[in-house]
Design an enzyme around this catalytic site. Sequence first.
Site, mmCIF file in Angstrom:
data_model
loop_
_atom_site.group_PDB
_atom_site.id
_atom_site.type_symbol
_atom_site.label_atom_id
_atom_site.label_comp_id
_atom_site.label_asym_id
_atom_site.label_seq_id
_atom_site.Cartn_x
_atom_site.Cartn_y
_atom_site.Cartn_z
ATOM 1 C CD GLU A 1 -1.341 -2.294 2.173
ATOM 2 O OE1 GLU A 1 -2.125 -2.889 2.921
ATOM 3 O OE2 GLU A 1 -0.118 -2.554 2.086
ATOM 4 C CB CYS B 1 -0.745 -3.653 8.918
ATOM 5 S SG CYS B 1 0.413 -2.408 8.297
ATOM 6 C CB ALA C 1 12.282 -37.586 -8.977
ATOM 7 C CB SER D 1 18.074 -42.014 -6.669
ATOM 8 O OG SER D 1 19.017 -41.190 -6.008
ATOM 9 N NE ARG E 1 16.523 -28.251 -4.115
ATOM 10 C CZ ARG E 1 17.697 -28.816 -4.369
ATOM 11 N NH1 ARG E 1 18.721 -28.056 -4.750
ATOM 12 N NH2 ARG E 1 17.839 -30.119 -4.246
ATOM 13 C CG LEU F 1 19.397 -29.595 0.374
ATOM 14 C CD1 LEU F 1 18.790 -29.712 1.762
ATOM 15 C CD2 LEU F 1 18.595 -30.415 -0.627
#
Length: 368
Positions: free
Chosen positions: A58, A81, A160, A174, A190, A210
Amino acid sequence: MVTCDPKVDAYYMGAALSLALRGTGRVSPNPMVGCVIVGPEGVVGWGFHEGPGEPHAEAVALDRAGEKARGATLYVNLEPCCHQGRTPPCAPRIIKTGIARVVAGMADPDPRVSCRGFGMLREAGVKVTEGLLLQRCREMNRGFLSRIERGRPWVTLKGAVTLDGNMAMASGESRWISNAFSRVRSHMLRDSNDAVVVGVGTVISDDPELTVRDTTGRDPVAVVLDPSLRTPQWARIVRRGTIIFFSRSARKEKLEQLEQRGCTLFRVPADMEGRPQLELVLQRLAEVGVNSVLVEGGPNILGSFMTLGLFDSVALFVSTRFSGRGQGIGGGLAIGRLADSIGIRTVRVRNLEGDLWLEGVKPCSQVW
């Protein structure tokens, strides 16, 4: 004179929602918020919240609108708010600038606001309309709402699998079940989640980073479930910001080594299998401001979340190959009857150049 055309209102609320989405993965612990200000000549101001400590949507829109905000209609997907946080409250400024009407998608469930923003606006003579495109507004901020209303983040299980449902061969191999296009989409997931959870077994066997690498974006917080604190200090995941949950006593030297590398360690009570209790893990993540979690662990970790029902959505990448005997996505999940099987509502299925990407939501997570 302020006019109310439902079609016009829906159009500009849709625009506010589109703006809000620009904050995906950037604003936690805050919600995603977009704002559009419309005067007689059309849009005079717009904005979105970019992150903690940054101006609210805003305020950005009002800055752009300037004097043209007087007598205009302000569209925002979440209640303005009325409390002082890192930035000034929005409701008093909306009143001061002379906005005639506010159209909001939903009330803010944060106890510091909780309809008091609407009340302040109405007391000042501002016409307030609320609840427009409510379902879309809740869906977009499902992580924030889950943390505030349920005390835990929104949890997405990601995996997967082969056509016969295996995440790995019987040998444990894998890489790579999914293709390059699926891996890009995985990294986009992610980027859009606050944290990624894996088990210590994945850390030791795969040494994952990661991080977001196959696309542009920011890295999520890495979270490791490690009952006996076996995470090697040389692991690539051991870096500033990583959170490790353990449940058994550990050597002081090991604690100090990980903390010196920048990790945050939490000890939580163990479950029946000796692993950190997932309910408490999620509660602690919510307490530190995590709105959304992507669980990328192996079959056992995913199976644990499934068994306890501690998930809200699924992101599944299905390759077009069979693997025969292997490690299924449910791990040790034991279901005796089809009637007791876990179902999801499919939201989206896409072809990723051969792989299938399936998104689904657990039905009860839509109406908590």
